[in-house]
Design an enzyme around this catalytic site. Structure first.
Site, PDB file in Angstrom:
ATOM      1  N   THR A 263       6.133  -2.541  11.399  1.00  0.00           N
ATOM      2  CA  THR A 263       5.583  -1.231  11.774  1.00  0.00           C
ATOM      3  C   THR A 263       4.075  -1.229  11.505  1.00  0.00           C
ATOM      4  OG1 THR A 263       6.113  -0.409   9.559  1.00  0.00           O
ATOM      5  CG2 THR A 263       7.671   0.146  11.322  1.00  0.00           C
TER       6      THR A 263
ATOM      7  N   GLY B 103       5.491   4.957  14.658  1.00  0.00           N
ATOM      8  CA  GLY B 103       5.443   5.104  13.193  1.00  0.00           C
ATOM      9  C   GLY B 103       5.088   6.502  12.724  1.00  0.00           C
TER      10      GLY B 103
ATOM     11  N   GLU C  33       0.005  -4.342  23.149  1.00  0.00           N
ATOM     12  CA  GLU C  33       0.575  -3.051  23.569  1.00  0.00           C
ATOM     13  C   GLU C  33      -0.217  -2.474  24.735  1.00  0.00           C
ATOM     14  OE1 GLU C  33       0.834  -0.323  20.240  1.00  0.00           O
ATOM     15  OE2 GLU C  33       1.778  -1.885  19.043  1.00  0.00           O
TER      16      GLU C  33
ATOM     17  N   HIS D  73       5.620   2.094  19.331  1.00  0.00           N
ATOM     18  CA  HIS D  73       4.617   2.488  18.334  1.00  0.00           C
ATOM     19  C   HIS D  73       4.778   3.963  17.917  1.00  0.00           C
ATOM     20  CE1 HIS D  73       0.448   1.229  16.687  1.00  0.00           C
ATOM     21  NE2 HIS D  73       0.977   2.174  15.925  1.00  0.00           N
TER      22      HIS D  73
ATOM     23  N   ARG E 147       0.976  -3.944  12.583  1.00  0.00           N
ATOM     24  CA  ARG E 147       0.265  -4.235  13.823  1.00  0.00           C
ATOM     25  C   ARG E 147       0.903  -5.456  14.458  1.00  0.00           C
ATOM     26  NH1 ARG E 147      -1.264   0.081  13.461  1.00  0.00           N
ATOM     27  NH2 ARG E 147      -3.373   0.914  13.352  1.00  0.00           N
TER      28      ARG E 147
ATOM     29  N   GLY F 164       0.864  -1.190   0.000  1.00  0.00           N
ATOM     30  CA  GLY F 164       0.000   0.000   0.000  1.00  0.00           C
ATOM     31  C   GLY F 164       0.892   1.229   0.000  1.00  0.00           C
ATOM     32  N   ARG F 165       0.344   2.322   0.492  1.00  0.00           N
ATOM     33  CA  ARG F 165       1.136   3.559   0.505  1.00  0.00           C
ATOM     34  C   ARG F 165       2.418   3.409   1.311  1.00  0.00           C
ATOM     35  NH1 ARG F 165      -4.372   5.524   0.712  1.00  0.00           N
ATOM     36  NH2 ARG F 165      -4.316   4.458   2.710  1.00  0.00           N
ATOM     37  N   ILE F 166       2.284   2.874   2.530  1.00  0.00           N
ATOM     38  CA  ILE F 166       3.466   2.797   3.401  1.00  0.00           C
ATOM     39  C   ILE F 166       4.443   1.740   2.878  1.00  0.00           C
ATOM     40  CG2 ILE F 166       4.295   2.353   5.749  1.00  0.00           C
ATOM     41  CD1 ILE F 166       1.500   3.316   6.747  1.00  0.00           C
TER      42      ILE F 166
ATOM     43  N   ARG G 195      -2.660  -8.886  -1.521  1.00  0.00           N
ATOM     44  CA  ARG G 195      -3.836  -9.653  -1.941  1.00  0.00           C
ATOM     45  C   ARG G 195      -4.027  -9.543  -3.458  1.00  0.00           C
ATOM     46  NH1 ARG G 195      -9.472  -8.895   0.961  1.00  0.00           N
ATOM     47  NH2 ARG G 195      -8.394 -10.207   2.442  1.00  0.00           N
TER      48      ARG G 195
HETATM   49  C1  GLV Z   1      -0.871   3.906  13.601  1.00  0.00           C
HETATM   50  O1  GLV Z   1      -0.560   2.798  13.951  1.00  0.00           O
HETATM   51  C2  GLV Z   1      -1.870   4.182  12.597  1.00  0.00           C
HETATM   52  O2  GLV Z   1      -2.582   3.271  12.175  1.00  0.00           O
HETATM   53  O3  GLV Z   1      -1.960   5.348  12.210  1.00  0.00           O
HETATM   54  C1  GLV Z   2      -1.544   3.231   4.615  1.00  0.00           C
HETATM   55  O1  GLV Z   2      -1.489   4.457   4.504  1.00  0.00           O
HETATM   56  C2  GLV Z   2      -1.230   2.258   3.560  1.00  0.00           C
HETATM   57  O2  GLV Z   2      -2.071   2.072   2.680  1.00  0.00           O
HETATM   58  O3  GLV Z   2      -0.142   1.661   3.566  1.00  0.00           O
END
Ligand code: GLV
Ligand code: GLV
Length: 328
Positions: A237, A288, A268, A286, A239, A156-158, A178
């Protein structure tokens, strides 16, 4: 005036615009790590809008007990603490903060990755302990990243931002999702789509970026860890519960994998004692999205979404429709 309940203080001035236009109650942080449903209900019982963080359990019971609630604005990208079906059943709009914490989180993944690859936390401790007496040829030998393979689980984005950083370090990038990512993202990250088993077996670094849902719970279990190289580094980073923490403690302990960099934990803020003792695990609480830039933008995004709901705009920005399903 609408009543906006914010479950804990945000970054300074983050809510200013909202405070000028509405009644905003900013709650003190909870005494422990999280609030119970009952505590949350007490705070939110007459709220029109609830601004939440991950530690707030926004369940069916909360929706039932808060009859005025029109909206939950989540100060995070992940929304695994919110029952989206219950929200829909009660006609409550849910928004979140995607996009603005992408670079912050990718930077953090890299901080942990480099920390694990080059023993940064052990090295820091070594110096502080006064153990640094001479330069030694084999002290704290790490591993280089150039020409190694970075495996991204969840492009995804991250995930994509973490992959792009990998190109700068001269790494080859593979990913699993997926659905295959679109060609533009594949091109920008130079990432090759592979099956999860292949990713685990061939990557020198496995970095997790999938949301937590039924499919991703314990995705990295003892079998997955056994598939990884014994020189591999696992970075999480995303869950905590994407990884079976007991299995991870064993895998690092017996050399099934080499190291881990972890920003998130199964339970956590409790952290498995086996990880606390393990020098080959680099740990963070946590963090991030914990940059001034990201946390400020996250507040502004929540305010924009809340304003749109309270002013009854047709389009509410940053709506969360499903708890990410693109990764598996
Ligand atoms: C942090 O864990 C978030 O989901 O922004
Ligand atoms: C969250 O911003 C993602 O899509 O990775």
């Amino acid at each position: 005036m609408a009543h906006v309940v914010v479950t804990r203080p945000l970054i300074e001035n983050g809510l200013k615009e909202l405070q000028d236009a509405h009644t905003v109650t900013v709650c003190d942080p909870p005494e422990g790590a999280a609030r119970s449903e009952d505590e949350l209900i007490k705070l939110a019982s007459d709220a029109d809008v609830l601004l939440t963080v991950l530690a707030d359990p926004v369940t069916e019971r909360v929706f039932e007990a808060c009859p005025n609630l029109q909206m939950v604005a989540q100060y995070a990208v992940g929304i695994d603490n919110i029952d989206l079906d219950a929200a829909a059943a009660h006609n409550v709009v849910v928004t979140h903060t995607p996009g603005v914490l992408t670079d912050a989180t990718a930077d953090m993944a890299w901080a942990l990755l480099l920390g694990a690859a080059r023993h940064v936390t052990a090295a820091d401790q070594y110096v502080r302990d006064g153990t640094f007496e001479r330069w030694e040829t084999t002290l704290l030998l790490g591993t280089e990243l150039a020409d190694k393979t970075l495996g991204i689980v969840g492009l995804g984005r991250i995930g994509a931002a973490t992959a792009r950083r990998g190109l700068g370090f001269g790494m080859d990038v593979v990913y699993h999702n997926r659905h295959r990512a679109n060609p533009t993202v594949e091109r920008q990250t130079n990432a090759e789509y592979v099956a999860l088993d292949e990713l685990l077996a061939t990557s020198d670094v496995v970095s997790l970026h999938c949301p937590l849902n039924e499919d991703s719970h314990y995705l990295i279990d003892a079998d997955a860890l056994a598939t990884m190289k014994d020189t591999a580094i696992l970075v999480n980073t995303a869950r905590g519960a994407v990884v079976d923490e007991n299995a991870l403690v064993e895998a690092i302990g017996d050399g099934t994998i080499a190291a881990a960099g972890l920003d998130v934990f199964e339970d956590e803020p409790d952290v498995h004692p086996g990880l606390i003792e393990q020098e080959r695990a680099v740990l963070a609480p946590h963090l991030g999205s914990a940059t001034t830039e990201a946390r400020t933008k996250m507040a502004h995004m929540c305010v924009a979404s809340i304003t749109a709901v309270l002013e009854e705009h047709d389009d509410v920005p940053h709506r969360a429709v499903e708890n990410g399903s693109q990764w598996k």
